[in-house]
Scaffold this motif. Structure first.
Motif, PDB file in Angstrom:
ATOM      1  N   GLU A  63       0.824  -1.218   0.000  1.00 27.76           N
ATOM      2  CA  GLU A  63       0.000   0.000   0.000  1.00 27.76           C
ATOM      3  C   GLU A  63       0.857   1.266   0.000  1.00 27.76           C
ATOM      4  O   GLU A  63       0.420   2.309  -0.468  1.00 27.76           O
ATOM      5  N   ASP A  64       2.094   1.176   0.538  1.00 31.17           N
ATOM      6  CA  ASP A  64       2.956   2.352   0.527  1.00 31.17           C
ATOM      7  C   ASP A  64       3.478   2.652  -0.879  1.00 31.17           C
ATOM      8  O   ASP A  64       3.742   3.805  -1.218  1.00 31.17           O
ATOM      9  N   ARG A 107       0.795   4.886  11.996  1.00 32.61           N
ATOM     10  CA  ARG A 107      -0.062   3.779  11.568  1.00 32.61           C
ATOM     11  C   ARG A 107       0.116   2.575  12.499  1.00 32.61           C
ATOM     12  O   ARG A 107      -0.849   1.948  12.919  1.00 32.61           O
ATOM     13  N   ASP A 108       1.364   2.323  12.824  1.00 33.93           N
ATOM     14  CA  ASP A 108       1.663   1.204  13.717  1.00 33.93           C
ATOM     15  C   ASP A 108       1.039   1.417  15.092  1.00 33.93           C
ATOM     16  O   ASP A 108       0.435   0.517  15.667  1.00 33.93           O
ATOM     17  N   LEU A 109       1.170   2.654  15.594  1.00 36.25           N
ATOM     18  CA  LEU A 109       0.607   2.973  16.913  1.00 36.25           C
ATOM     19  C   LEU A 109      -0.918   2.860  16.884  1.00 36.25           C
ATOM     20  O   LEU A 109      -1.532   2.316  17.810  1.00 36.25           O
ATOM     21  N   LEU A 110      -1.516   3.356  15.819  1.00 38.65           N
ATOM     22  CA  LEU A 110      -2.983   3.314  15.712  1.00 38.65           C
ATOM     23  C   LEU A 110      -3.498   1.882  15.655  1.00 38.65           C
ATOM     24  O   LEU A 110      -4.540   1.553  16.220  1.00 38.65           O
ATOM     25  N   GLN A 111      -2.751   1.038  14.965  1.00 40.13           N
ATOM     26  CA  GLN A 111      -3.207  -0.350  14.851  1.00 40.13           C
ATOM     27  C   GLN A 111      -3.192  -1.069  16.193  1.00 40.13           C
ATOM     28  O   GLN A 111      -3.961  -1.990  16.415  1.00 40.13           O
ATOM     29  N   LYS A 112      -2.313  -0.610  17.086  1.00 41.12           N
ATOM     30  CA  LYS A 112      -2.231  -1.253  18.402  1.00 41.12           C
ATOM     31  C   LYS A 112      -3.106  -0.560  19.440  1.00 41.12           C
ATOM     32  O   LYS A 112      -3.298  -1.078  20.538  1.00 41.12           O
ATOM     33  N   ALA A 113      -3.625   0.629  19.110  1.00 37.77           N
ATOM     34  CA  ALA A 113      -4.340   1.433  20.115  1.00 37.77           C
ATOM     35  C   ALA A 113      -5.728   0.874  20.417  1.00 37.77           C
ATOM     36  O   ALA A 113      -6.343   0.221  19.567  1.00 37.77           O
ATOM     37  N   ASN A 114      -6.217   1.138  21.627  1.00 39.49           N
ATOM     38  CA  ASN A 114      -7.595   0.756  21.943  1.00 39.49           C
ATOM     39  C   ASN A 114      -8.531   1.912  21.551  1.00 39.49           C
ATOM     40  O   ASN A 114      -8.083   2.983  21.143  1.00 39.49           O
ATOM     41  N   PRO A 150       6.537  11.766   6.787  1.00 42.60           N
ATOM     42  CA  PRO A 150       7.556  10.794   7.189  1.00 42.60           C
ATOM     43  C   PRO A 150       7.163   9.964   8.421  1.00 42.60           C
ATOM     44  O   PRO A 150       7.571   8.818   8.556  1.00 42.60           O
ATOM     45  N   ASP A 151       6.351  10.547   9.305  1.00 40.32           N
ATOM     46  CA  ASP A 151       5.960   9.837  10.522  1.00 40.32           C
ATOM     47  C   ASP A 151       4.823   8.838  10.296  1.00 40.32           C
ATOM     48  O   ASP A 151       4.421   8.133  11.225  1.00 40.32           O
TER      49      ASP A 151
END
Ligand code: ATP
Ligand code: SKM
Ligand code: MG
Length: 320
Positions: free
Chosen positions: A93-94, A109-116, A103-104
């Motif tokens: 997808e990138d 994305r990684d943080l959001l996927q793990k977030a509650n 750049p961040d």
């Protein structure tokens, strides 16, 4: 590690020509897309200090094919592009993203996927610049659900009882654009309709005063629009059984009240079941749900009014 079995695509034949002879990137959006894709492959390979030879060995594509891809001259198949992505350890997808990401973005994305859910709500609040705290939208109620759920019927009754303004989002879109919903769909297609829907909703969200909003059944299809609705209105999902949705819309069509007909074919029920199943997880994001199945309008109107009054606290009804 991607599989290296099979012949090497592109070893002898040129990659499918994507642009008409003589077309330049500036006047051919498809050529531009391929040029951007090629540039991304080249950059990501360079960042990883991979030579074309290394990428060729890991992906199983010929060096010549990779050169053509990077030069924006190759209309690569999705499977081959997936191999290139895997070989470089990047997400497919990138490579295909419609716009350049900040750049961040991979970290976020990684943080959001793990977030509650709470963390996501907080992140959205911070990023959108919304005011801290608060109980969410007061005196703003939106009704969602499939066609025939009762959004217009119950919305009108609720607004009347509360002394609030009643707005039909579809009528607002029609008024703003001077065309019926059916005409917008037929002439400009779904994508344009969703854009107009988002614009109309944004203006209504900014309009002051208590309001009951009846939405169109497909408002959940566009994530940004639906998120705007959820954050600007106390949203209630009106549920019914697929058979009831069909029966109610057909009945209205027979009376000349429904703007469009429900399909008469034997497939109608299967179709509406499919739409309901696919939309249920989205409709379920509403703050509350009312099941209208096997109930009268008076019963569901009473439940909706009670629900809204308890959301607001008592004493909000006009004259109460
Ligand atoms: N318990 C119920 N609650 C709401 N409506 C009901 C109920 N039982 C029957 N109905 C009937 O179902 C129909 C619902 O139509 P309505 O136009 O309000 O739906 P809608 O959700 O606005 O549909 P659309 O998306 O097509 O605008 C009305 O004719 C209403 O009388
Ligand atoms: O359920 C749907 O997909 C739709 C319902 C209508 O209200 C319109 O919003 C549009 O025709 C799409
Ligand atoms: Mg309606």
């Amino acid at each position: 590690m991607p599989s290296r079995t099979g012949s090497r695509p592109g070893a002898d034949e040129p990659v499918g020509a994507a642009t008409a002879a003589g077309a330049t990137e500036a006047d051919d959006p498809e050529a531009e897309f391929l040029a951007v894709l090629g540039q991304r492959v080249r950059t990501m390979r360079a960042v990883r200090a991979m030579s074309r030879k290394m990428l060729s060995q890991t992906s199983g594509l010929s060096e010549r094919y990779i050169a053509q891809l990077e030069g924006g001259q190759g209309n690569v198949s999705i499977i081959l592009l997936r191999r290139v992505a895997l070989a470089m350890g990047v997400r497919l997808e990138d490579l295909l993203a419609a716009v350049e990401s900040p750049p961040d973005w991979p970290v976020l994305r990684d943080l959001l996927q793990k977030a509650n859910a709470d963390q996501i709500a907080e992140a959205k609040r911070v990023l959108s610049g919304a005011a801290a705290g608060g109980e969410g939208p007061a005196q703003r109620v939106a009704l969602i659900g499939l066609r025939g759920a009762g959004k217009s019927t119950l919305g009108r009754i609720l607004a009347e009882r509360m002394g609030w303004t009643f707005v039909e989002l579809n009528r607002e879109i029609e008024r703003e654009n001077g065309l019926s919903v059916a005409e917008i769909f037929a002439i400009y297609g779904q994508e344009t309709y969703r854009r107009l829907e988002q614009g109309a909703l944004r203006r209504l969200a900014e309009r002051p005063g208590p309001m009951v909003l009846a939405t169109g059944g497909g408002i959940v299809a566009e994530p940004v629009t639906f998120d705007l609705l959820l954050s600007s209105f106390f949203t209630v999902w009106l549920k019914a059984r697929p058979e009831e949705h069909i029966h109610r819309v057909r009945e209205q069509a027979a009376k000349g009240l429904a703007p469009t007909r429900m399909p008469d074919s034997d497939n109608a029920l299967r179709e509406i079941r499919g739409i309901l199943v696919s939309r249920e997880p989205l409709y379920a994001r509403a703050r509350a749900v009312i099941d209208t199945a096997d109930r009268t309008v008076a019963e569901t109107a009473g439940e909706l009014t009670g629900l809204v009054e308890s959301h607001l606290g008592t004493g909000h009804r006009r004259g109460a």
